[in-house]
Design a protein around this motif. Structure first.
Motif, mmCIF file in Angstrom:
data_model
loop_
_atom_site.group_PDB
_atom_site.id
_atom_site.type_symbol
_atom_site.label_atom_id
_atom_site.label_comp_id
_atom_site.label_asym_id
_atom_site.label_seq_id
_atom_site.Cartn_x
_atom_site.Cartn_y
_atom_site.Cartn_z
ATOM 1 N N GLY A 198 9.072 8.910 -3.721
ATOM 2 C CA GLY A 198 10.221 8.050 -3.459
ATOM 3 C C GLY A 198 10.353 7.605 -2.020
ATOM 4 N N ARG A 199 9.304 7.776 -1.208
ATOM 5 C CA ARG A 199 9.377 7.354 0.194
ATOM 6 C C ARG A 199 9.341 5.830 0.279
ATOM 7 N N ARG A 200 10.238 5.274 1.066
ATOM 8 C CA ARG A 200 10.415 3.833 1.179
ATOM 9 C C ARG A 200 9.720 3.324 2.437
ATOM 10 N N THR A 201 9.038 2.186 2.339
ATOM 11 C CA THR A 201 8.336 1.609 3.482
ATOM 12 C C THR A 201 8.084 0.122 3.190
ATOM 13 N N ARG A 202 7.284 -0.533 4.035
ATOM 14 C CA ARG A 202 6.932 -1.938 3.817
ATOM 15 C C ARG A 202 5.429 -2.127 3.923
ATOM 16 N N ARG B 30 -4.128 4.086 8.336
ATOM 17 C CA ARG B 30 -4.489 4.476 6.975
ATOM 18 C C ARG B 30 -4.428 3.245 6.078
ATOM 19 N N ARG B 31 -5.477 3.053 5.285
ATOM 20 C CA ARG B 31 -5.528 1.939 4.344
ATOM 21 C C ARG B 31 -5.603 2.528 2.943
ATOM 22 N N TYR B 32 -4.664 2.103 2.105
ATOM 23 C CA TYR B 32 -4.543 2.640 0.760
ATOM 24 C C TYR B 32 -5.193 1.656 -0.203
ATOM 25 N N THR B 33 -6.247 2.105 -0.888
ATOM 26 C CA THR B 33 -7.030 1.195 -1.712
ATOM 27 C C THR B 33 -6.788 1.460 -3.197
ATOM 28 N N GLY B 34 -6.934 0.398 -3.978
ATOM 29 C CA GLY B 34 -6.779 0.511 -5.423
ATOM 30 C C GLY B 34 -6.785 -0.863 -6.058
ATOM 31 N N THR B 35 -6.666 -0.884 -7.374
ATOM 32 C CA THR B 35 -6.610 -2.135 -8.135
ATOM 33 C C THR B 35 -5.190 -2.352 -8.633
ATOM 34 N N ILE B 36 -4.640 -3.522 -8.351
ATOM 35 C CA ILE B 36 -3.260 -3.803 -8.731
ATOM 36 C C ILE B 36 -3.152 -3.869 -10.254
ATOM 37 N N GLU C 228 3.035 5.733 8.510
ATOM 38 C CA GLU C 228 1.825 6.501 8.225
ATOM 39 C C GLU C 228 2.190 7.636 7.277
ATOM 40 N N LEU C 229 2.119 7.355 5.984
ATOM 41 C CA LEU C 229 2.539 8.320 4.976
ATOM 42 C C LEU C 229 1.337 9.055 4.399
ATOM 43 N N HIS C 230 1.580 10.280 3.978
ATOM 44 C CA HIS C 230 0.550 11.013 3.251
ATOM 45 C C HIS C 230 0.665 10.611 1.783
ATOM 46 N N VAL C 231 -0.265 9.803 1.318
ATOM 47 C CA VAL C 231 -0.259 9.316 -0.055
ATOM 48 C C VAL C 231 -1.522 9.816 -0.738
ATOM 49 N N GLY C 232 -1.358 10.535 -1.833
ATOM 50 C CA GLY C 232 -2.499 11.115 -2.520
ATOM 51 C C GLY C 232 -3.050 10.221 -3.613
ATOM 52 N N ILE D 299 2.654 -8.459 -7.761
ATOM 53 C CA ILE D 299 2.020 -9.069 -6.589
ATOM 54 C C ILE D 299 2.337 -8.241 -5.360
ATOM 55 N N ALA D 300 1.332 -8.012 -4.527
ATOM 56 C CA ALA D 300 1.499 -7.322 -3.245
ATOM 57 C C ALA D 300 1.421 -8.351 -2.128
ATOM 58 N N ARG D 301 2.451 -8.373 -1.274
ATOM 59 C CA ARG D 301 2.493 -9.308 -0.149
ATOM 60 C C ARG D 301 2.869 -8.559 1.126
ATOM 61 N N PRO D 302 2.310 -8.964 2.261
ATOM 62 C CA PRO D 302 2.781 -8.406 3.541
ATOM 63 C C PRO D 302 4.277 -8.665 3.703
ATOM 64 N N GLY D 303 4.990 -7.644 4.157
ATOM 65 C CA GLY D 303 6.431 -7.751 4.353
ATOM 66 C C GLY D 303 7.252 -7.234 3.194
ATOM 67 N N ASP D 304 6.642 -7.056 2.009
ATOM 68 C CA ASP D 304 7.392 -6.566 0.854
ATOM 69 C C ASP D 304 7.826 -5.117 1.059
ATOM 70 N N GLU D 305 9.043 -4.818 0.629
ATOM 71 C CA GLU D 305 9.528 -3.444 0.657
ATOM 72 C C GLU D 305 9.025 -2.731 -0.593
ATOM 73 N N VAL D 306 8.495 -1.522 -0.416
ATOM 74 C CA VAL D 306 7.905 -0.781 -1.524
ATOM 75 C C VAL D 306 8.333 0.673 -1.470
ATOM 76 N N LEU D 307 8.118 1.346 -2.595
ATOM 77 C CA LEU D 307 8.272 2.796 -2.678
ATOM 78 C C LEU D 307 6.921 3.411 -2.974
ATOM 79 N N VAL D 308 6.705 4.625 -2.456
ATOM 80 C CA VAL D 308 5.562 5.435 -2.866
ATOM 81 C C VAL D 308 6.098 6.456 -3.862
#
Length: 405
Positions: A243-247, A220-226, A274-278, A230-239
């Protein structure tokens, strides 16, 4: 009322050599048909309705290059009945350029647009005091307008006003200094636009509203405009708001993989899980998340035909998410004459005021002063989806503060 806004923009484009030859030829022909040598307003007012009425209705983008930066002129309508267009045009502006006829001073539409600029937190306000030639380049006439503008700006919360005496028709102080205003020692309008300091948000936390989810095989690829950060590979993020945590595994744009992407970049990211992100959910920095709320206080710019009152059921569009909402309370409105707030229990068309909005589903938001994207929403009618008001998050209500997922 014609304060000469289209002529001023036309002058900037013409003197700034930003007009194509065929466009100039067409404008010259149209000007001769009107009995004028060269009507610079026609470089701007392209809609037939505008030409017939002698006013600017639509929002148009004009492009001008200077030695130090490229300038995008977002030409907004000046008339009160087109406030919705003005709100749209100012929402992404770094500088608000307001035009005033020196003979009339601050009229209602000027005050209203200054209030809109303050509401939208536009960081700079430039006042072009036009038609200075019609008062024989009188310094005192210019000073009276500036004094009134500075007093009004203070009331609505604008820290600084920079004023320039100009004649859009003859070109005084638009792109070249005029020897007919020796008492004015400041820059030309073009020099000011080219040099005004535009704030850069350093170290802003990541905010990526998801606009679309693309599936390719098991990925799944999540698309949008930042929106910020900054978004970097390896960064820890929340959805958020879940509140789901991932990288972040990868960041790509149309040209392929990136090591990093910043504000304004249109990207696709993949995540470890693989999260369900709306649509409308946010991918945010894990250590600096947005607030997750069910209620917030907002400044409203009412652009619809119906008043806003407590008890109104609405739809709230925040980034790409659409949820049901309720206007819990209307508390005040801006008095356009004075710039001061006064108590009110309803907001009419073109009013600017404050209200408390409750939503049926949690939203991840920031105050508008922190982030223009995650701090803004639209209020829509339930039945037709017509826009009622632009809502800018002022603060969270007491019960929501600290409610981070």
């Amino acid at each position: 009322m014609d304060d000469g806004k289209s002529t001023l923009v036309g002058r900037l484009l013409y003197d700034g050599k930003a007009v194509l030859a065929d466009t100039l030829q067409a404008v010259s022909s149209a000007s001769r048909a009107r009995g004028a040598e060269l009507d610079l307003s026609l470089l701007v007012d392209g809609l037939r309705g505008e030409r017939e009425q002698g006013i600017t209705i639509d929002v148009a983008h004009r492009y001008l290059s200077t030695a130090s930066r490229d300038v995008v002129l977002v030409d907004c309508p000046g008339h009160v009945e087109y406030t919705r267009n003005t709100v749209t045009g100012m929402s992404s502006a770094d500088v608000a350029l307001l035009l005033v006829d020196v003979r009339n001073g601050l009229v209602e539409q000027t005050r209203r647009h200054a209030a809109v600029a303050a509401l939208l937190r536009v960081p700079h306000l430039i006042l072009a005091v036009n038609k200075i030639d019609l008062v024989d380049y009188d310094e005192e006439a210019f000073a009276r307008v500036v004094t009134d503008a500075e007093a009004y700006a203070k009331e609505v919360g604008i820290a600084q006003v920079t004023a320039v005496p100009v004649s859009a028709k003859s070109g005084d102080n638009v792109t070249t200094k005029s020897d007919r205003t020796p008492w004015y020692e400041g820059p030309t309008l073009l020099d000011l636009l080219a040099s005004v300091e535009v704030p850069v948000r350093a170290n802003a936390p990541l905010r990526l509203p998801v606009q679309w989810v693309a599936r390719g095989g098991d990925t799944r690829r999540y698309t949008g405009t930042i929106a910020s950060g900054i978004a970097r590979p390896g960064d820890e993020v929340l959805v958020q708001p879940s509140g789901r945590r991932t990288r972040i595994v990868s960041v790509e744009d149309a040209d392929g993989p990136l090591d990093a992407a910043g504000e304004g970049a249109a990207v696709a990211v993949t995540l470890t899980d693989e999260l369900h992100v709306g649509r409308g959910e946010l991918i945010v920095a894990a250590d600096e998340p947005a607030e997750v709320v069910r209620e917030f206080v907002a400044d409203l710019a009412v652009v619809g035909d119906r008043p806003v009152v407590a008890g109104d059921r609405v739809l709230v569009r925040h980034t790409g998410k659409l949820v049901r909402g309720l206007v819990r309370e209307v508390t005040d409105t801006v008095d356009i004459d004075t710039g001061r707030r006064r108590p009110a229990d309803r907001l009419q068309t073109n009013d600017i005021g404050r209200a408390t909005i409750a939503v049926a589903e949690p939203l991840a938001v920031d105050p508008y002063g922190v982030d223009r994207t995650t701090g803004a929403a639209l209020l829509l009618t339930e039945r037709t989806g017509d826009t009622i008001a632009a809502a800018l998050v002022r603060r969270l209500t007491t019960e929501n503060q600290g409610a981070r997922s």
